[in-house]
Design an enzyme around this catalytic site. Sequence first.
Site, mmCIF file in Angstrom:
data_model
loop_
_atom_site.group_PDB
_atom_site.id
_atom_site.type_symbol
_atom_site.label_atom_id
_atom_site.label_comp_id
_atom_site.label_asym_id
_atom_site.label_seq_id
_atom_site.Cartn_x
_atom_site.Cartn_y
_atom_site.Cartn_z
ATOM 1 N N GLY A 141 59.351 27.237 71.371
ATOM 2 C CA GLY A 141 60.224 27.914 70.420
ATOM 3 C C GLY A 141 59.755 27.723 68.997
ATOM 4 O O GLY A 141 58.876 26.899 68.720
ATOM 5 N N PRO A 142 60.323 28.479 68.070
ATOM 6 C CA PRO A 142 59.927 28.363 66.663
ATOM 7 C C PRO A 142 60.268 26.988 66.102
ATOM 8 O O PRO A 142 61.066 26.243 66.679
ATOM 9 C CB PRO A 142 60.754 29.470 65.972
ATOM 10 C CG PRO A 142 61.204 30.373 67.069
ATOM 11 C CD PRO A 142 61.322 29.519 68.289
ATOM 12 N N PRO A 143 59.689 26.637 64.957
ATOM 13 C CA PRO A 143 59.996 25.330 64.353
ATOM 14 C C PRO A 143 61.458 25.244 63.937
ATOM 15 O O PRO A 143 62.055 26.212 63.473
ATOM 16 C CB PRO A 143 59.066 25.287 63.125
ATOM 17 C CG PRO A 143 57.986 26.277 63.402
ATOM 18 C CD PRO A 143 58.612 27.346 64.241
ATOM 19 N N THR A 179 64.144 24.662 65.808
ATOM 20 C CA THR A 179 65.174 25.147 66.732
ATOM 21 C C THR A 179 65.769 24.040 67.590
ATOM 22 O O THR A 179 66.696 24.300 68.357
ATOM 23 C CB THR A 179 64.590 26.241 67.641
ATOM 24 O OG1 THR A 179 63.368 25.769 68.236
ATOM 25 C CG2 THR A 179 64.298 27.499 66.848
ATOM 26 N N GLY A 180 65.259 22.820 67.496
ATOM 27 C CA GLY A 180 65.867 21.698 68.217
ATOM 28 C C GLY A 180 65.157 21.297 69.481
ATOM 29 O O GLY A 180 65.797 20.759 70.391
ATOM 30 N N THR A 209 62.772 18.901 69.900
ATOM 31 C CA THR A 209 62.735 17.442 69.982
ATOM 32 C C THR A 209 64.132 16.879 70.231
ATOM 33 O O THR A 209 64.304 15.930 71.009
ATOM 34 C CB THR A 209 62.148 16.860 68.687
ATOM 35 O OG1 THR A 209 60.858 17.444 68.454
ATOM 36 C CG2 THR A 209 62.000 15.363 68.783
ATOM 37 N N HIS A 242 64.691 49.165 39.405
ATOM 38 C CA HIS A 242 64.040 48.879 40.689
ATOM 39 C C HIS A 242 65.068 48.399 41.722
ATOM 40 O O HIS A 242 65.126 48.931 42.851
ATOM 41 C CB HIS A 242 62.958 47.816 40.471
ATOM 42 C CG HIS A 242 62.210 47.445 41.712
ATOM 43 N ND1 HIS A 242 60.953 47.918 41.995
ATOM 44 C CD2 HIS A 242 62.546 46.654 42.761
ATOM 45 C CE1 HIS A 242 60.547 47.420 43.147
ATOM 46 N NE2 HIS A 242 61.503 46.645 43.638
ATOM 47 N N GLU A 243 65.877 47.408 41.360
ATOM 48 C CA GLU A 243 66.848 46.860 42.307
ATOM 49 C C GLU A 243 67.949 47.872 42.621
ATOM 50 O O GLU A 243 68.455 47.921 43.745
ATOM 51 C CB GLU A 243 67.448 45.566 41.755
ATOM 52 C CG GLU A 243 66.445 44.438 41.554
ATOM 53 C CD GLU A 243 65.737 44.058 42.836
ATOM 54 O OE1 GLU A 243 66.321 44.236 43.927
ATOM 55 O OE2 GLU A 243 64.585 43.603 42.768
ATOM 56 N N ASP A 295 57.425 44.429 48.468
ATOM 57 C CA ASP A 295 57.984 45.542 49.256
ATOM 58 C C ASP A 295 56.885 46.302 49.979
ATOM 59 O O ASP A 295 57.017 46.650 51.163
ATOM 60 C CB ASP A 295 58.754 46.490 48.337
ATOM 61 C CG ASP A 295 59.894 45.790 47.614
ATOM 62 O OD1 ASP A 295 60.441 44.836 48.182
ATOM 63 O OD2 ASP A 295 60.220 46.204 46.482
#
Length: 664
Positions: A227-229, A231-232, A234, A450-451, A525
Amino acid sequence: MNMPRFNMNWIYILAIAALLLLYFTDGGSTGIQKMSEQVETSYTEFRVFVDSGYASRIVVNKGQGVLKMYVKPEHIRDVFHKGSDQTGKDPYLTVEYGGIEQLEKFLDEKRDEGKFTGKLSFENQRDGFLTNLISSLFPLFFIILLWLFFMRRMGGGMGGGMGGIFNVGKSRAQMYEKGGDLGITFKDVAGQAGAKQEIQEIVEFLKNPQKYTDLGGKIPKGALLVGPPGTGKTLLAKAVAGEAGVPFFSMSGSDFVEMFVGVGASRVRDLFQQAKTKSPCIIFIDEIDAVGRARSKNPAMGGNDERENTLNALLTEMDGFGTNSGVIILAATNRADMLDSALLRAGRFDRQIHVDLPDLNERKEVFAVHLKPVKIDETVDIDFLARQTPGFSGADIANVCNEAALIAARHNSEKVGKQDFLDAVDRIIGGLEKKTKVMTEQEKRSIAIHEAGHATISWFTEFANPLVKVSIVPRGQALGAAWYLPEERVLQTKQAMLDEMCSLLGGRAAEELFIGQISTGAMNDLERTTKQAYGMIAYAGMSEKLPNICYYSNQEYQFQRPYSETTAKIMDDEVLRMINEQYERAKQILTEHKDGHAQLAQLLVDREVIFAEDVERIFGKRPWTSRAEELLEAQMRADAERMAAERERELAEKEKENNDNTNS
């Protein structure tokens, strides 16, 4: 037997005592030195003293080129200007002489004259024993000490003295006799219901193995948490150890890696040997990709042989001729595609458990866990916080809670409020506000246009994410930002992705339409738009000229693209066409609503931060409402009321300050 442990300090103490003994015995050559006066003098004064008849005897050391002239007792005061009680019974002078022949000639003359009647003796002692010992052994000692220093550094400081050398091949795993000593169970792991369900069977087997062995089942060899870093992974492994209550060995994949050849494989063997003695037990290897990376098919590529030897040892221990009954291996990685296929096969890692990013409901559970030690007020809504943090991992949510507490403490608040959490999310996503950044009015207006372009396009596209607020206050590397509340969809349609691309291009389109020239403000963007377009065409098969084709390849050592140059040219043309179509679409929407866009940009210049309610007041209610927007309406009104109250308070404070200055 409980034998006393041998201590190297005793050897050091004995060696120092021996050296001191040799020092006080004059190098071990003359016995205990008598406490007699010893004075160094010149050869000229020596001739004068001999001519005066003060010398009782003379000892010549040929090896050192020095002689000792012992003084008669009745002339001690004439030479040393002290009594015999102060100089000792046999004081002498040390003199460096030139040639032995001239010395003998001089002494023969004085003997004939009767001025020297003592004995002349010779010795050939060069240096004392201690001096010879040090001069001969010092280089060897220096090399040994230097070697010990580097061995301890390279061995990672494994024990003191010689232990670090001989234990370099030992395992560095941290062992817990009982997994429950970690104090972590499945209750401490919020969310991840699917992963916990898959791994629960391993816990049940460790608790009651007979239930499965009676039916002919075998204990799983290993489980790989992917899983991704953050995410629990360990945390989940520690929870397994806590639930099972068995010995738990924990180490990182990098602990096997060493510059010495064969050390990694030795540590693997030692780890499994320790685990067999504690069976049943769990071995947890964090970041296993450090040693389990796919082996190179081409040896000429210069692969790390030591890493491959370590991997081979791990493969053999997990499923070789030997058996590891009762030993379960848990491993965690966020790069499963880089692992060797032999490591992932059944019999080694029997199951792969995917620990994904938490969804909405799981984020609520994670927030509930991390908010327990935080003093929150009644304005905090966990459901709203979970919706404000899409794509956040468990570690990110823990960081949000901590950052909110720090912000509340900075404002001297007694409790952490909802606004503190919103500021924390903004701080983590966008970075710290840079209110001191100097900008000209022209730059400020350009950023506002722009925003406002992003906000306008997202308001009038059906599948664009609902707008939360827009700000032109610089944060991190960004000069302005727009916050959205994305709906978590399992599947993304082509139209939804095109609407997102159109919204991203709204800032650049607004610059071209209403300023007349473009700037570098849209670089991020354009980068996101280009990556999304290539993903849609090369991987998702959403191109008109290349439909239903995926060119994704995860081969690590493949140095050529899985498509031809002709196909690459078609991809480039399709990406350019897709982006240009959405850019023209964005300009068309902005042209239709240019009056509202101008009002929105001016409001941004005046207030710097606007919310979805302000956009709704200008453009009217959004044609497409979503569940998330309905839940946010009350929140947006509350935020607008809070901003208005703060503005009124600031105006009142300024008016009071002006009145005070006038009165003074």
